[in-house]
Design a protein around this motif. Sequence first.
Motif, short mmCIF file in Angstrom:
data_model
loop_
_atom_site.label_atom_id
_atom_site.label_comp_id
_atom_site.label_asym_id
_atom_site.label_seq_id
_atom_site.Cartn_x
_atom_site.Cartn_y
_atom_site.Cartn_z
N SER A 43 52.77 41.51 35.75
CA SER A 43 53.70 41.74 34.65
C SER A 43 53.04 41.45 33.30
CB SER A 43 54.96 40.89 34.82
OG SER A 43 54.74 39.53 34.51
N LEU A 44 52.16 40.47 33.27
CA LEU A 44 51.43 40.19 32.03
C LEU A 44 50.62 41.40 31.61
CD1 LEU A 44 50.10 36.53 32.59
CD2 LEU A 44 51.94 37.26 31.06
N HIS A 45 49.96 42.01 32.58
CA HIS A 45 49.14 43.19 32.27
C HIS A 45 50.01 44.38 31.89
CE1 HIS A 45 45.90 45.94 32.18
NE2 HIS A 45 46.07 46.45 33.39
N VAL A 46 51.09 44.61 32.64
CA VAL A 46 51.98 45.75 32.36
C VAL A 46 52.61 45.62 30.98
CG1 VAL A 46 54.17 46.81 33.03
CG2 VAL A 46 52.47 46.27 34.79
N ARG A 47 52.96 44.39 30.59
CA ARG A 47 53.62 44.18 29.29
C ARG A 47 52.64 44.05 28.13
NH1 ARG A 47 57.12 39.04 30.07
NH2 ARG A 47 55.56 38.56 31.66
N GLY A 48 51.35 44.17 28.42
CA GLY A 48 50.35 44.07 27.36
C GLY A 48 50.08 42.66 26.90
N LEU A 49 50.49 41.66 27.71
CA LEU A 49 50.23 40.26 27.36
C LEU A 49 48.90 39.78 27.90
CD1 LEU A 49 53.81 38.80 27.95
CD2 LEU A 49 52.78 39.57 25.81
N ALA A 50 48.24 40.60 28.70
CA ALA A 50 46.88 40.34 29.17
C ALA A 50 46.12 41.67 29.10
CB ALA A 50 46.88 39.81 30.60
N ASP A 51 44.88 41.62 28.64
CA ASP A 51 44.11 42.85 28.45
C ASP A 51 43.75 43.53 29.76
OD1 ASP A 51 44.20 42.54 25.71
OD2 ASP A 51 42.28 41.47 25.61
N SER A 52 43.71 42.75 30.83
CA SER A 52 43.33 43.31 32.13
C SER A 52 43.99 42.49 33.22
CB SER A 52 41.81 43.29 32.32
OG SER A 52 41.34 41.95 32.37
N LEU A 53 44.07 43.07 34.42
CA LEU A 53 44.59 42.31 35.55
C LEU A 53 43.68 41.14 35.86
CD1 LEU A 53 46.65 41.92 37.80
CD2 LEU A 53 45.33 43.54 39.20
N ASN A 54 42.39 41.32 35.71
CA ASN A 54 41.43 40.25 35.96
C ASN A 54 41.72 39.05 35.07
OD1 ASN A 54 38.83 39.14 37.07
ND2 ASN A 54 38.30 39.23 34.90
N GLU A 55 42.01 39.30 33.78
CA GLU A 55 42.34 38.21 32.86
C GLU A 55 43.61 37.50 33.30
OE1 GLU A 55 44.22 37.89 28.42
OE2 GLU A 55 42.51 39.26 28.65
N ALA A 56 44.61 38.26 33.73
CA ALA A 56 45.87 37.67 34.17
C ALA A 56 45.69 36.86 35.45
CB ALA A 56 46.91 38.76 34.37
N VAL A 57 44.91 37.38 36.39
CA VAL A 57 44.66 36.67 37.64
C VAL A 57 43.91 35.36 37.37
CG1 VAL A 57 43.39 36.74 39.83
CG2 VAL A 57 44.75 38.71 39.10
N SER A 58 42.98 35.38 36.43
CA SER A 58 42.24 34.16 36.08
C SER A 58 43.18 33.10 35.52
CB SER A 58 41.15 34.49 35.05
OG SER A 58 40.17 35.33 35.60
N LEU A 59 44.16 33.50 34.70
CA LEU A 59 45.14 32.56 34.16
C LEU A 59 45.97 31.97 35.29
CD1 LEU A 59 46.90 31.23 31.96
CD2 LEU A 59 48.19 33.37 31.83
N VAL A 60 46.39 32.81 36.22
CA VAL A 60 47.20 32.33 37.33
C VAL A 60 46.41 31.36 38.20
CG1 VAL A 60 48.28 33.05 39.51
CG2 VAL A 60 48.76 34.31 37.41
N LYS A 61 45.14 31.68 38.48
CA LYS A 61 44.35 30.79 39.34
C LYS A 61 44.11 29.45 38.64
CE LYS A 61 40.84 30.64 42.78
NZ LYS A 61 40.04 31.44 43.71
N ASP A 62 43.84 29.47 37.36
CA ASP A 62 43.66 28.22 36.61
C ASP A 62 44.91 27.37 36.70
OD1 ASP A 62 42.07 26.72 34.30
OD2 ASP A 62 44.16 26.91 33.64
N THR A 63 46.08 27.99 36.55
CA THR A 63 47.35 27.25 36.60
C THR A 63 47.60 26.71 38.00
OG1 THR A 63 48.23 28.72 34.88
CG2 THR A 63 49.82 27.41 36.11
N ALA A 64 47.29 27.49 39.03
CA ALA A 64 47.48 27.04 40.41
C ALA A 64 46.56 25.87 40.75
CB ALA A 64 47.24 28.20 41.37
N LEU A 65 45.30 25.95 40.33
CA LEU A 65 44.36 24.86 40.60
C LEU A 65 44.80 23.58 39.92
CD1 LEU A 65 40.96 26.77 40.27
CD2 LEU A 65 41.98 25.88 42.37
N ARG A 66 45.37 23.69 38.72
CA ARG A 66 45.85 22.51 38.01
C ARG A 66 47.11 21.93 38.64
NH1 ARG A 66 43.70 21.94 32.76
NH2 ARG A 66 42.30 23.65 32.17
N SER A 67 47.87 22.76 39.37
CA SER A 67 49.10 22.28 40.02
C SER A 67 48.79 21.45 41.26
CB SER A 67 49.98 23.48 40.38
OG SER A 67 50.39 24.18 39.23
#
Length: 372
Positions: A220-244
Amino acid sequence: MSALLPTCPPSDTMGRSLVEAINDLPQHEESASFGKDIDEANVVLLAQDQSEAEKRRVLRSWLGRWQPCLFGRLAAHDSRGLSFDLCWIHEWELDRGRDYVCGKIQAARRSWKDRAARGESSGFLIMFNSRQLAYARPSHELVRVCCDVSNLYLVEHEPIRPDVIYTEAVPLRMADGTLTLFKAGCNIFYGPAHLTRNHDRRAPGGLLFSMNSPGHYANSLHVRGLADSLNEAVSLVKDTALRSIGNGGLGHADATSASWHNRCPGRQGPWPEETKRPSYIPVDFDGARYSALYHTDVLVPTGVMTDPGSLTDRAEPAEVWPYLIIDYITEADFGADHVNYGLFHGHPIEDCGLYHNPWQARVAHNTELFDY
């Protein structure tokens, strides 16, 4: 539903009303404390004279500060493009019976999926706001009630079984107009989890059901233009998951996190250079697997929901799940028969399948899922 799925303990909820089953739950004393954070939130959440709007505000405030899962914190603040919908079931509504409660939940579920399809919400919470649930002791009766009320949400999986992984389906319309479904985890949080093996699943106010999809969020981040690429969005998600992972143990000075990072020098997970690594994540953390005192994907875990023992009294944990996966957070595409299918690449559907949940339940086993 597979015949191999476990069965619930013999239930005496059949033939009784929902509120009767809840009222018969073994209870903690009124003087029991579940940590200052929950005790203070419960003053409002369990009050008869407080408005739903005020209770929602207090719950969001608690989630934004005390929820170990950082996805929950972000969503509580509507931060980084992450939001959730919240269905509130009042104590008086439980008296109206299963059909009424189920109808309200299903209407809210459809409304949420309409918003999810537009990328506006990646999570759904249901608060069963009840003093009896907020003070329920660990017990087989609690397991039965959790299964019972779970049937009111996951109607397609009824009867809900303990120690089983259930997944919700979250729709998203992609940029090309294709409607897709993403898998979402389903979990239960409750105040009396305080200092039990389920400590990281604490929440004030009663029973809180949580459904969230990191893959839907990333796309959804990528579709809404809040992330330039799916790769960028996935990296954000993985960072957040690792911190959790390893961020639990909140609400008590002597509590430790019920989840932690495995250490594996030979399979070391790279940490993004642009972000600071939290102290609870070791340098040689395993980027593929982590451990916990419970299976973090199971909806109703019998062991931790019936164990009255305290984390502070236990020299050795009663059980450890060392094979919980984290490397599913990836742009890699998996076949339809793979357990990771539908997580970060959606399952395409026709518009008529918007509210359908095609994902099968599966029994949790304390073994490795994959061979490297």
